[in-house]
Scaffold this motif. Structure first.
Motif, mmCIF file in Angstrom:
data_model
loop_
_atom_site.group_PDB
_atom_site.id
_atom_site.type_symbol
_atom_site.label_atom_id
_atom_site.label_comp_id
_atom_site.label_asym_id
_atom_site.label_seq_id
_atom_site.Cartn_x
_atom_site.Cartn_y
_atom_site.Cartn_z
ATOM 1 N N GLY A 62 0.828 -1.196 0.000
ATOM 2 C CA GLY A 62 0.000 0.000 0.000
ATOM 3 C C GLY A 62 0.861 1.243 0.000
ATOM 4 N N ASP A 63 0.223 2.370 -0.131
ATOM 5 C CA ASP A 63 0.928 3.645 -0.218
ATOM 6 C C ASP A 63 0.677 4.508 1.006
ATOM 7 O OD1 ASP A 63 1.978 3.218 -2.816
ATOM 8 O OD2 ASP A 63 0.067 3.817 -3.713
ATOM 9 N N MET A 64 1.519 5.515 1.137
ATOM 10 C CA MET A 64 1.305 6.575 2.107
ATOM 11 C C MET A 64 1.505 7.899 1.379
ATOM 12 S SD MET A 64 4.633 6.193 4.533
ATOM 13 C CE MET A 64 6.167 5.592 3.846
ATOM 14 N N LEU A 65 0.776 8.888 1.815
ATOM 15 C CA LEU A 65 0.825 10.219 1.232
ATOM 16 C C LEU A 65 1.175 11.192 2.340
ATOM 17 C CD1 LEU A 65 0.179 12.279 -1.087
ATOM 18 C CD2 LEU A 65 -2.186 12.267 -0.217
ATOM 19 N N VAL A 66 2.203 12.011 2.112
ATOM 20 C CA VAL A 66 2.580 13.054 3.058
ATOM 21 C C VAL A 66 2.318 14.392 2.390
ATOM 22 C CG1 VAL A 66 4.472 14.125 4.342
ATOM 23 C CG2 VAL A 66 4.331 11.627 4.186
ATOM 24 N N GLU A 67 1.518 15.221 3.064
ATOM 25 C CA GLU A 67 1.219 16.562 2.584
ATOM 26 C C GLU A 67 1.605 17.542 3.686
ATOM 27 O OE1 GLU A 67 -2.757 16.130 0.079
ATOM 28 O OE2 GLU A 67 -2.839 15.132 2.045
ATOM 29 N N GLY A 86 -6.593 0.806 9.087
ATOM 30 C CA GLY A 86 -7.017 1.764 10.106
ATOM 31 C C GLY A 86 -6.664 1.304 11.500
ATOM 32 N N PRO A 87 -6.950 2.158 12.488
ATOM 33 C CA PRO A 87 -6.667 1.799 13.883
ATOM 34 C C PRO A 87 -7.396 0.514 14.277
ATOM 35 C CG PRO A 87 -7.197 4.126 13.696
ATOM 36 C CD PRO A 87 -7.488 3.499 12.359
ATOM 37 N N VAL A 88 -6.845 -0.192 15.255
ATOM 38 C CA VAL A 88 -7.405 -1.465 15.711
ATOM 39 C C VAL A 88 -8.890 -1.292 16.020
ATOM 40 C CG1 VAL A 88 -7.303 -3.231 17.508
ATOM 41 C CG2 VAL A 88 -5.197 -2.228 16.610
ATOM 42 N N ASP A 112 -1.305 20.234 18.065
ATOM 43 C CA ASP A 112 -2.599 19.706 17.638
ATOM 44 C C ASP A 112 -2.334 18.430 16.864
ATOM 45 O OD1 ASP A 112 -5.295 19.433 16.914
ATOM 46 O OD2 ASP A 112 -5.064 20.712 15.155
ATOM 47 N N CYS A 113 -2.792 17.301 17.382
ATOM 48 C CA CYS A 113 -2.558 16.019 16.733
ATOM 49 C C CYS A 113 -3.864 15.236 16.711
ATOM 50 C CB CYS A 113 -1.483 15.250 17.495
ATOM 51 S SG CYS A 113 -1.031 13.687 16.734
ATOM 52 N N VAL A 114 -4.310 14.868 15.505
ATOM 53 C CA VAL A 114 -5.582 14.173 15.338
ATOM 54 C C VAL A 114 -5.378 12.980 14.407
ATOM 55 C CG1 VAL A 114 -7.953 14.384 14.483
ATOM 56 C CG2 VAL A 114 -6.871 16.328 15.631
ATOM 57 N N LEU A 115 -5.935 11.851 14.788
ATOM 58 C CA LEU A 115 -5.943 10.654 13.950
ATOM 59 C C LEU A 115 -7.390 10.378 13.588
ATOM 60 C CD1 LEU A 115 -4.265 8.258 12.805
ATOM 61 C CD2 LEU A 115 -4.851 7.033 14.903
ATOM 62 N N GLU A 116 -7.685 10.361 12.276
ATOM 63 C CA GLU A 116 -9.057 10.167 11.819
ATOM 64 C C GLU A 116 -9.125 9.046 10.798
ATOM 65 O OE1 GLU A 116 -11.180 14.424 11.784
ATOM 66 O OE2 GLU A 116 -9.596 14.204 10.270
ATOM 67 N N ARG A 117 -10.223 8.327 10.833
ATOM 68 C CA ARG A 117 -10.513 7.305 9.828
ATOM 69 C C ARG A 117 -11.787 7.739 9.112
ATOM 70 N NH1 ARG A 117 -8.130 3.253 6.889
ATOM 71 N NH2 ARG A 117 -9.739 1.840 6.199
ATOM 72 N N ARG A 118 -11.702 7.950 7.801
ATOM 73 C CA ARG A 118 -12.889 8.342 7.031
ATOM 74 C C ARG A 118 -12.680 7.986 5.559
ATOM 75 N NH1 ARG A 118 -10.394 13.426 8.046
ATOM 76 N NH2 ARG A 118 -9.735 14.377 6.120
ATOM 77 N N ASP A 119 -13.757 7.604 4.920
ATOM 78 C CA ASP A 119 -13.744 7.317 3.485
ATOM 79 C C ASP A 119 -12.652 6.331 3.082
ATOM 80 O OD1 ASP A 119 -15.848 9.179 3.203
ATOM 81 O OD2 ASP A 119 -14.415 10.818 3.010
ATOM 82 N N GLY A 120 -12.418 5.310 3.917
ATOM 83 C CA GLY A 120 -11.432 4.291 3.588
ATOM 84 C C GLY A 120 -9.988 4.717 3.775
ATOM 85 N N LYS A 121 -9.776 5.848 4.442
ATOM 86 C CA LYS A 121 -8.415 6.353 4.674
ATOM 87 C C LYS A 121 -8.206 6.616 6.162
ATOM 88 C CE LYS A 121 -9.230 10.181 2.223
ATOM 89 N NZ LYS A 121 -9.013 11.394 1.436
ATOM 90 N N THR A 122 -6.964 6.513 6.571
ATOM 91 C CA THR A 122 -6.564 6.967 7.896
ATOM 92 C C THR A 122 -5.675 8.176 7.677
ATOM 93 O OG1 THR A 122 -6.628 4.721 8.764
ATOM 94 C CG2 THR A 122 -5.404 6.354 10.048
ATOM 95 N N VAL A 123 -5.983 9.266 8.372
ATOM 96 C CA VAL A 123 -5.208 10.496 8.232
ATOM 97 C C VAL A 123 -4.736 10.939 9.614
ATOM 98 C CG1 VAL A 123 -5.189 12.894 7.441
ATOM 99 C CG2 VAL A 123 -6.604 11.209 6.247
ATOM 100 N N LEU A 124 -3.432 11.101 9.738
ATOM 101 C CA LEU A 124 -2.840 11.694 10.929
ATOM 102 C C LEU A 124 -2.499 13.135 10.574
ATOM 103 C CD1 LEU A 124 -1.575 11.336 13.820
ATOM 104 C CD2 LEU A 124 0.585 11.122 12.596
ATOM 105 N N ARG A 125 -2.997 14.070 11.373
ATOM 106 C CA ARG A 125 -2.687 15.484 11.166
ATOM 107 C C ARG A 125 -2.020 16.021 12.420
ATOM 108 N NH1 ARG A 125 -7.583 17.955 11.405
ATOM 109 N NH2 ARG A 125 -7.096 18.739 13.459
ATOM 110 N N ALA A 126 -0.856 16.623 12.237
ATOM 111 C CA ALA A 126 -0.127 17.209 13.358
ATOM 112 C C ALA A 126 0.310 18.623 12.979
ATOM 113 C CB ALA A 126 1.094 16.360 13.705
#
Length: 147
Positions: A62-67, A86-88, A112-126
């Motif tokens: 699989g891939d990872m995307l860093v923005e 996604g998370p366990v 500010d650090c948030v881990l979200e699962r939505r639309d088949g993706k997991t996104v970590l935002r810091a």
């Protein structure tokens, strides 16, 4: 806030370090403080390592995307996205202090650090807020670039 870079790479041990280096290379014209760049490097490394360890179990590819978004003279926000499991249990850890080691580190280094699962993706935002003295003087006139 402006998006200054977006890099996609396979979620592998071989690809994450070059990915982190590419992001730091893009950020270095914005920031002149080595400690701030090192903090961003640690956050990126931990976030990518979490994707490699947890997003694609059992050797799945699989891939990872860093923005990276920059609010000039104020903050940098890093988004790390994967399309893995996604998370366990599909749930966000209840508190970063109770979660894995990497998330605790990211949580301590960012405001500010948030881990979200939505639309088949997991996104970590810091997001880290960066003091005025850490910015390159020329960043008042710097424009965004995409890669």
């Amino acid at each position: 806030m402006m998006r200054v870079c977006a890099f996609k790479a396979p979620a592998t041990l071989e690809s994450y370090r070059p990915l982190v280096c590419q992001v730091l290379e893009v950020l270095s014209p914005w920031l002149c403080d080595c400690d701030t760049l090192k903090t961003l490097e640690i956050i990126l490394g931990e976030a990518c390592a979490n994707v490699i360890r947890h997003a694609y179990p059992g050797g799945a590819e699989g891939d990872m995307l860093v923005e990276v978004d920059v609010q000039p003279r104020t903050s940098v926000t890093i988004h790390v996205t994967d399309w893995g499991v996604g998370p366990v249990g599909g749930k966000q850890p209840p508190h970063f202090g109770e979660s894995g080691h990497g998330l605790r580190i990211i949580g301590k280094l960012s405001e500010d650090c948030v881990l979200e699962r939505r639309d088949g993706k997991t996104v970590l935002r810091a997001t880290i807020h960066i003091p005025e003295a850490a910015w390159q003087p020329s960043t008042c006139n710097t424009t965004a670039t995409s890669s």
